[in-house]
Write an enzyme that holds these catalytic residues in place. Structure first.
Site, PDB file in Angstrom:
ATOM      1  N   SER A  27      58.429  24.379  38.917  1.00  0.00           N
ATOM      2  CA  SER A  27      57.085  24.755  38.471  1.00  0.00           C
ATOM      3  C   SER A  27      56.163  23.535  38.437  1.00  0.00           C
ATOM      4  CB  SER A  27      57.147  25.402  37.083  1.00  0.00           C
ATOM      5  OG  SER A  27      57.793  24.544  36.158  1.00  0.00           O
ATOM      6  N   ASN A 113      61.844  25.399  25.701  1.00  0.00           N
ATOM      7  CA  ASN A 113      61.281  26.697  25.309  1.00  0.00           C
ATOM      8  C   ASN A 113      60.191  26.554  24.246  1.00  0.00           C
ATOM      9  OD1 ASN A 113      63.212  27.521  27.044  1.00  0.00           O
ATOM     10  ND2 ASN A 113      64.456  28.656  25.554  1.00  0.00           N
ATOM     11  N   THR A 158      17.767  53.470  34.038  1.00  0.00           N
ATOM     12  CA  THR A 158      19.016  54.179  33.744  1.00  0.00           C
ATOM     13  C   THR A 158      19.330  54.925  35.030  1.00  0.00           C
ATOM     14  OG1 THR A 158      17.915  56.172  32.947  1.00  0.00           O
ATOM     15  CG2 THR A 158      18.408  54.503  31.295  1.00  0.00           C
ATOM     16  N   HIS A 159      20.592  55.048  35.352  1.00  0.00           N
ATOM     17  CA  HIS A 159      21.013  55.654  36.632  1.00  0.00           C
ATOM     18  C   HIS A 159      20.392  54.926  37.824  1.00  0.00           C
ATOM     19  CE1 HIS A 159      22.310  59.149  34.162  1.00  0.00           C
ATOM     20  NE2 HIS A 159      21.199  58.866  33.493  1.00  0.00           N
ATOM     21  N   SER A 286      22.913  32.640  56.539  1.00  0.00           N
ATOM     22  CA  SER A 286      23.787  33.415  57.415  1.00  0.00           C
ATOM     23  C   SER A 286      24.005  32.615  58.685  1.00  0.00           C
ATOM     24  CB  SER A 286      23.128  34.754  57.742  1.00  0.00           C
ATOM     25  OG  SER A 286      23.617  35.254  58.967  1.00  0.00           O
ATOM     26  N   LYS A 292      18.086  34.850  56.817  1.00  0.00           N
ATOM     27  CA  LYS A 292      18.827  35.235  55.612  1.00  0.00           C
ATOM     28  C   LYS A 292      18.933  34.122  54.569  1.00  0.00           C
ATOM     29  CE  LYS A 292      20.599  38.551  54.689  1.00  0.00           C
ATOM     30  NZ  LYS A 292      21.878  39.124  55.128  1.00  0.00           N
ATOM     31  N   ASN A 294      21.083  34.201  51.025  1.00  0.00           N
ATOM     32  CA  ASN A 294      21.951  35.122  50.288  1.00  0.00           C
ATOM     33  C   ASN A 294      22.305  34.612  48.879  1.00  0.00           C
ATOM     34  OD1 ASN A 294      22.076  36.816  52.563  1.00  0.00           O
ATOM     35  ND2 ASN A 294      23.714  35.563  53.439  1.00  0.00           N
ATOM     36  N   GLU A 299      27.277  36.919  44.086  1.00  0.00           N
ATOM     37  CA  GLU A 299      28.260  37.792  44.736  1.00  0.00           C
ATOM     38  C   GLU A 299      29.686  37.336  44.435  1.00  0.00           C
ATOM     39  OE1 GLU A 299      27.114  38.813  48.957  1.00  0.00           O
ATOM     40  OE2 GLU A 299      25.453  37.523  48.386  1.00  0.00           O
ATOM     41  N   TYR A 326      63.362  33.790  25.055  1.00  0.00           N
ATOM     42  CA  TYR A 326      62.806  33.148  26.238  1.00  0.00           C
ATOM     43  C   TYR A 326      63.530  33.624  27.486  1.00  0.00           C
ATOM     44  CZ  TYR A 326      61.367  29.894  29.796  1.00  0.00           C
ATOM     45  OH  TYR A 326      60.859  29.385  30.958  1.00  0.00           O
ATOM     46  N   GLN A 331      57.776  31.538  33.061  1.00  0.00           N
ATOM     47  CA  GLN A 331      57.189  30.460  33.858  1.00  0.00           C
ATOM     48  C   GLN A 331      56.043  30.998  34.733  1.00  0.00           C
ATOM     49  OE1 GLN A 331      59.773  27.360  35.489  1.00  0.00           O
ATOM     50  NE2 GLN A 331      59.153  28.050  37.504  1.00  0.00           N
ATOM     51  N   LYS A 334      51.906  30.702  33.908  1.00  0.00           N
ATOM     52  CA  LYS A 334      50.976  29.584  34.035  1.00  0.00           C
ATOM     53  C   LYS A 334      49.918  29.726  35.122  1.00  0.00           C
ATOM     54  CE  LYS A 334      54.284  27.233  31.911  1.00  0.00           C
ATOM     55  NZ  LYS A 334      54.973  28.452  31.989  1.00  0.00           N
TER      56      LYS A 334
END
Ligand code: ARG
Length: 471
Positions: A27, A113, A158-159, A286, A292, A294, A299, A326, A331, A334
């Site tokens: 690890s 542990n 709304t909506h 772009s 463009k 963006n 996003e 344990y 492990q 993480k």
């Protein structure tokens, strides 16, 4: 077979693990990130071992010096992590013991542990503090944008249909509120993270007379009223990761809120809305379409929410079938933890930076907010003030809207006769000469002064409250 047997295998084993086993079980490739906290824990543990007579003064000094030296080397990028030593705990301890013979005593009454449980708690604790700082930064960015555009009114939706007018600041402050609850959740989680598990050993504590309180105190496991916080059950302490899941869950909600904000930003920069403009440095282009620009930060902020959710589900699933106590499965916590923390921290910071570099297109907002249909509800309220029940008032204004559509006039251009023409014939005329007055946006906004409403006074009060609270 690796030449040198890892620390954990000495004695019982004839040699190191097969190469593919070592590769599968290591690890260090990711848990090296716990090094600072691992060293902190070892320094405190060593100080305690000296107090109870396990380490001589000279040994404690040598160990502390050795650990501090290793700390320096890791910070400088000069430390050589060894995969055959499996994890961060053994890498540091093995290196220490090579330099300082007394290092061989450091693991007295300690297991990886309880050591790893300690390290991740220390790590999450720091991460929460840092994340709270980033969230405050995002809140400040939202408040600033609201303050700079305190007079800007936009349609509320709304909506995703135009509903009623709101100050842009009111819309932005909605996110400040959400983020504040995220802070509260993280802080609440912090109180359960901030409990010291060291002294739990592998599962059953130790027969040696450890001073757990001393270690906890040295490591700052103290609550707001100054009480030392110790885990009260060694089996629980080495095997649960609920505090980590709480962090991941709070982070997931934070990600939800940021994702919603991102979605608003993405809509608002579109040509269709055109409410805001993000500075070039905080947008991307772009490769094909030269025109463009963006909103990639927003996003990606929205997109990264998926992995934060995924990490939460991974952690929940990881834990759910584990027998006490344990298990090596743990492990796997993480990378999910690190990814969650890294993702929400960077996302929060970048969203703040982007908003600090965003301008509001006041003309476009004003044009959108001038739609008189946004004040249709105010017209119904007008009828209520004149004594009509709300349901029929709603119906009458509906008929007014239909008439406006049919005649192709905006609502505020209808004549008094036209308004009265749609009222039910009851002998009382509810619409009066002042009826069209409701379409004055400024007056309409001044009237919305309930606590939490987007009224002129209320919004500036809320802006001032947040400015003060966040300073
Ligand atoms: N790398 C391990 C983990 O992350 C450390 C604890 C290992 N303990 C053990 N008994 N193998 O959980």
């Amino acid at each position: 077979m690796s030449k040198k047997s890892p620390v954990s295998r000495s004695g019982r084993f004839t040699g190191g693990p097969a190469a593919e086993v070592a590769k599968f079980t290591e690890s260090i490739s990711f848990d090296w990130r716990l090094w600072k906290h691992d060293i902190l824990g070892s320094l405190a543990h060593a100080a305690m071992l000296h107090k109870i007579g396990v380490l001589k003064k000279t040994e404690l000094v040598a160990i502390s010096k050795g650990l501090n030296q290793i700390h320096k080397e890791i910070a400088a990028g000069q430390f050589k992590w060894k995969a055959e030593l499996e994890d961060v705990h053994m890498n540091i301890e093995a290196e220490l013991t090579q330099r300082v013979p007394a290092g061989a005593k450091l693991h007295t009454a300690r297991s990886r542990n309880d050591q790893v449980a300690l390290d991740v708690r220390l790590w999450v604790r720091d991460e929460i503090t840092a994340l709270l700082g980033e969230i405050a930064g995002l809140q400040r960015a939202l408040v600033s944008l609201g303050e700079k555009n305190a007079d800007v009114i936009i349609p509320g939706y709304t909506h995703l249909q135009r509903a009623q007018p709101v100050y842009l600041a009111h819309h932005l402050l909605a996110y400040v509120e959400m983020l504040e609850r995220d802070c509260e959740r993280l802080w609440d989680c912090h109180s359960r993270v901030n409990v010291c598990p060291l002294g739990s050993g592998a599962i059953a504590g130790s027969t040696l007379p450890l001073k757990r309180e001393l270690v906890a105190k040295l490591l700052g496991f103290v609550n707001a009223s100054g009480q030392i916080q110790l885990t009260q059950n060694s089996m629980d302490a080495v095997s649960d990761r609920d505090f980590m899941i709480e962090f991941a869950a709070a982070a997931a909600l934070l990600a939800v809120h940021i994702s919603r904000l991102a979605e608003d930003v993405i809509l608002w920069v579109s040509a269709e809305f055109n409410y805001i403009k993000i500075a070039d440095a905080y947008t991307t282009g772009s490769s094909l379409m030269p025109q463009k620009k963006n909103p990639d930060i927003a996003e990606l902020a929205r997109g990264k929410t998926g992995r934060v959710f995924g990490n939460l589900i991974s952690l929940l699933t990881l834990l759910k079938g584990l027998p006490m106590t344990y298990n090596r499965d743990l492990q796997e916590d993480k990378e999910r933890l690190f990814d969650t923390a890294d993702t929400v921290r960077a996302t929060t910071r970048l969203m703040a930076a982007m908003l600090n570099n965003t301008r509001v297109n006041k003309a476009a907002c004003a044009a959108a907010a001038s739609d008189p249909a946004l004040l249709a509800t105010d017209l119904a309220d007008y009828l209520v003030r004149k004594g009509m029940a709300f349901r029929p008032a709603h119906h009458v204004v509906g008929a007014v809207v239909a008439l406006a559509e049919k005649t192709g006039k905006p609502l505020n251009q209808l004549t008094l006769a036209e308004l009265q023409g749609v009222e039910p014939v009851t002998g009382t005329k509810y619409f009066g000469r002042d009826a069209l007055g409701v379409f004055n946006l400024k007056t309409a906004m001044a009237k919305r002064n309930l606590t939490g409403a987007p009224g002129t006074k209320e919004v500036s009060k809320q802006l001032a409250r947040w400015r003060e609270q966040l300073s």
